[in-house]
Structure formats: C-alpha cells, structure tokens
Design a protein around this motif. Structure first.
Motif, PDB file in Angstrom:
ATOM      1  N   ILE A 159      22.563  57.223  40.973  1.00 43.14           N
ATOM      2  CA  ILE A 159      23.790  56.441  40.799  1.00 43.14           C
ATOM      3  C   ILE A 159      23.489  55.118  40.083  1.00 43.14           C
ATOM      4  CG2 ILE A 159      23.714  55.123  42.966  1.00 43.14           C
ATOM      5  CD1 ILE A 159      26.688  55.954  43.343  1.00 43.14           C
ATOM      6  N   ILE A 214      25.209  51.165  38.751  1.00 44.44           N
ATOM      7  CA  ILE A 214      26.201  50.169  39.178  1.00 44.44           C
ATOM      8  C   ILE A 214      27.519  50.438  38.464  1.00 44.44           C
ATOM      9  CG2 ILE A 214      26.784  47.720  39.280  1.00 44.44           C
ATOM     10  CD1 ILE A 214      23.829  47.078  39.273  1.00 44.44           C
ATOM     11  N   LYS A 246      35.214  49.820  38.373  1.00 39.08           N
ATOM     12  CA  LYS A 246      36.193  49.840  39.463  1.00 39.08           C
ATOM     13  C   LYS A 246      36.793  48.447  39.711  1.00 39.08           C
ATOM     14  CE  LYS A 246      35.264  52.842  42.906  1.00 39.08           C
ATOM     15  NZ  LYS A 246      34.620  53.222  44.175  1.00 39.08           N
ATOM     16  N   TRP A 304      24.452  39.857  36.166  1.00 37.02           N
ATOM     17  CA  TRP A 304      23.491  40.824  36.721  1.00 37.02           C
ATOM     18  C   TRP A 304      22.200  40.810  35.919  1.00 37.02           C
ATOM     19  CZ3 TRP A 304      21.397  43.698  40.300  1.00 37.02           C
ATOM     20  CH2 TRP A 304      20.658  44.835  39.978  1.00 37.02           C
ATOM     21  N   LEU A 349      22.008  48.902  46.569  1.00 36.63           N
ATOM     22  CA  LEU A 349      23.294  49.360  46.028  1.00 36.63           C
ATOM     23  C   LEU A 349      23.924  50.309  47.037  1.00 36.63           C
ATOM     24  CD1 LEU A 349      25.124  49.381  43.445  1.00 36.63           C
ATOM     25  CD2 LEU A 349      23.803  51.370  42.700  1.00 36.63           C
ATOM     26  N   ASP A 350      25.236  50.247  47.165  1.00 30.77           N
ATOM     27  CA  ASP A 350      25.876  51.099  48.172  1.00 30.77           C
ATOM     28  C   ASP A 350      26.122  52.519  47.634  1.00 30.77           C
ATOM     29  OD1 ASP A 350      28.130  50.809  46.586  1.00 30.77           O
ATOM     30  OD2 ASP A 350      29.472  50.548  48.288  1.00 30.77           O
ATOM     31  N   ASP A 391      28.661  54.246  46.854  1.00 27.00           N
ATOM     32  CA  ASP A 391      29.605  54.435  45.752  1.00 27.00           C
ATOM     33  C   ASP A 391      29.169  53.720  44.477  1.00 27.00           C
ATOM     34  OD1 ASP A 391      31.345  55.880  47.398  1.00 27.00           O
ATOM     35  OD2 ASP A 391      32.296  54.036  48.110  1.00 27.00           O
ATOM     36  N   ASP A 428      29.444  50.592  43.929  1.00 30.48           N
ATOM     37  CA  ASP A 428      30.376  49.525  43.545  1.00 30.48           C
ATOM     38  C   ASP A 428      30.215  48.241  44.349  1.00 30.48           C
ATOM     39  OD1 ASP A 428      31.470  50.265  45.937  1.00 30.48           O
ATOM     40  OD2 ASP A 428      33.350  51.020  45.126  1.00 30.48           O
ATOM     41  N   THR A 429      29.125  48.136  45.111  1.00 28.15           N
ATOM     42  CA  THR A 429      28.831  46.889  45.834  1.00 28.15           C
ATOM     43  C   THR A 429      27.319  46.693  45.875  1.00 28.15           C
ATOM     44  OG1 THR A 429      30.726  47.314  47.287  1.00 28.15           O
ATOM     45  CG2 THR A 429      29.210  45.587  47.977  1.00 28.15           C
ATOM     46  N   LEU A 430      26.882  45.455  45.640  1.00 29.54           N
ATOM     47  CA  LEU A 430      25.462  45.121  45.712  1.00 29.54           C
ATOM     48  C   LEU A 430      25.175  44.290  46.960  1.00 29.54           C
ATOM     49  CD1 LEU A 430      24.699  44.126  42.016  1.00 29.54           C
ATOM     50  CD2 LEU A 430      23.498  45.922  43.277  1.00 29.54           C
ATOM     51  N   CYS A 455      25.583  52.003  54.210  1.00 29.94           N
ATOM     52  CA  CYS A 455      25.949  52.441  52.853  1.00 29.94           C
ATOM     53  C   CYS A 455      24.933  51.941  51.828  1.00 29.94           C
ATOM     54  CB  CYS A 455      27.340  51.925  52.499  1.00 29.94           C
ATOM     55  SG  CYS A 455      28.664  52.739  53.416  1.00 29.94           S
ATOM     56  N   PHE A 456      24.209  50.873  52.186  1.00 29.79           N
ATOM     57  CA  PHE A 456      23.236  50.299  51.247  1.00 29.79           C
ATOM     58  C   PHE A 456      21.869  50.954  51.441  1.00 29.79           C
ATOM     59  CE2 PHE A 456      26.608  47.233  51.887  1.00 29.79           C
ATOM     60  CZ  PHE A 456      26.933  46.900  50.591  1.00 29.79           C
ATOM     61  N   GLN A 461      20.187  52.539  49.005  1.00 31.91           N
ATOM     62  CA  GLN A 461      19.483  52.654  47.731  1.00 31.91           C
ATOM     63  C   GLN A 461      18.888  51.293  47.380  1.00 31.91           C
ATOM     64  OE1 GLN A 461      21.896  55.484  44.946  1.00 31.91           O
ATOM     65  NE2 GLN A 461      23.322  54.161  46.031  1.00 31.91           N
TER      66      GLN A 461
END
Lengths: 125, 125
Positions: A2, A4, A8, A36, A73-74, A76, A78-80, B99-100, B102
C-alpha cells in the motif's frame, strides 16, 4: 504494498505525532506531498498549514523540532503515525507538552498538566 | 472554554483512538455531531464512515467495541483523542491490534505484528 493515499483528503493526509519514548500523543498535523518529502529528507516533521496555506517546519520559530524515530501507515493508507523525539519537551504552541491538554470532566473541558514554556518568551508575542 | 470545532473539517472531526492501558495508537476515525452525540450517550465509540456515508458503531459486527475511558480535545478544538478499552484486543478490521501495522523500513512499508483475529471468521467474508 500500500502507498500513501493523498487523494482521499484532497491532497492532505492527517499525521498523528506520538512521543517515541512515552507513547503520549502530542498533536495532529496535516501533510501534503511536499511536506512529506521534506520530512523524509530532513528527518524532522514538516506539515502543511491549512490556515496559513504553506509548508510549516515544526519548531522553526521555537526550536522545538520533532526528530523522526518511526513512521507508520494505517491499513487504508490514508493516515500517518510518526513517533518522534520532541526537542524542548513541548509540542503545543501554547507551551503545553501535548496539544491534547483539555480533558472532558463532567461535561466540561478542563485544562490539565502544566506549561513547559511561556509562548510569549518563545514567540515574542 | 473551547468547544469542538466541526466547521473546519466541513462537519467532520478527526478522532485518534488510543489504548487506555498501553497508550498504543489503534486507529483514526472521523465523527460528525451525530456520532459524537452517540459516543457520549453509549460510552462506546461511534464514527462517521466517509466511504459508506453513514454512522458506524465501532465493533457492531465484530463485537470489538471501544469503551471510552478518557476524552481529550486539542488546543484548536479541531481534533479529538479518545482513550479506550479495545474489546477483543484488535481495532483493525484486518485483524491486527492497531491499524498502524505498516512501518517504513529502508523506503518500503513492512507489515509487523501478528493478526489477533481472522477477518473471514469475524465478518464471514
């Protein structure tokens, strides 16, 4: 693997900042691709300021930079989550260690903890 | 006293979910006013699903609800932090604790940790 997902959030991704040693959550900021990339290059947290609409190096005025210790990274994408060493001991521009220094108690927000620095001295305003 | 600012995120506020006992960050979700109200009433985390566009009670299918132990608001009033007891031990729909799961290592996202439950068994798909 996956990647980033900046789409979204229309170019922005929320970034949770956590103290690497205590696991305390210090703040939440937003990054675009540029901040980033800058964070990766400098190993210090840079964000996108939604109010000022520009890249913002955390601690550039106060000296309270955040040295990156771990990047997560989560599921999905979409969140760090960044684990950091918080130089100066405080992440919040108000002088508190964490931006989350208001706790809900019996229906009211109560400030807890103590100020680590005086914003007037650090920012001169 | 500062109030929750739902306006900045066009009706939604990011909510960091942290394990109350270990301080591990488990996930990030979004709440609108309705899911915030529901969370307050039930003392269990409810979110707004941006993809399904509806209120979502965390754990309503899996049973892995999040019991609220502490509620914190950031300095700007535009981000919430909830400390929870994660029933079932895993917050992520993929079966991982967090969820984190990774971590960036030498430029690549590596999955770490182990699955606590099998999504196929829990969700039947």
């Amino acid at each position: 693997m996956i990647k980033i997902d900046f789409k979204k959030g229309k170019g922005l991704i929320p970034v949770i900042i956590q103290d690497a040693s205590t696991n305390e959550v210090l703040m939440l900021g937003y990054m675009n691709r540029e901040s980033w990339k800058k964070t990766m290059e400098t190993k210090k947290a840079s964000f996108w300021s939604r109010s000022r609409k520009k890249i913002w190096v955390k601690g550039e005025t106060s000296g309270h930079v955040q040295k990156i210790k771990g990047i997560y990274l989560d599921c999905d994408g979409d969140t760090l989550l960044l684990k950091v060493d918080q130089i100066g001991g405080a992440a919040c521009h108000t002088g508190f260690r964490s931006c989350f220094h208001q706790r809900l108690e019996k229906g009211k927000w109560k400030v807890f903890g103590k100020r680590i620095f005086d914003p007037k001295e650090v920012y001169g305003k």
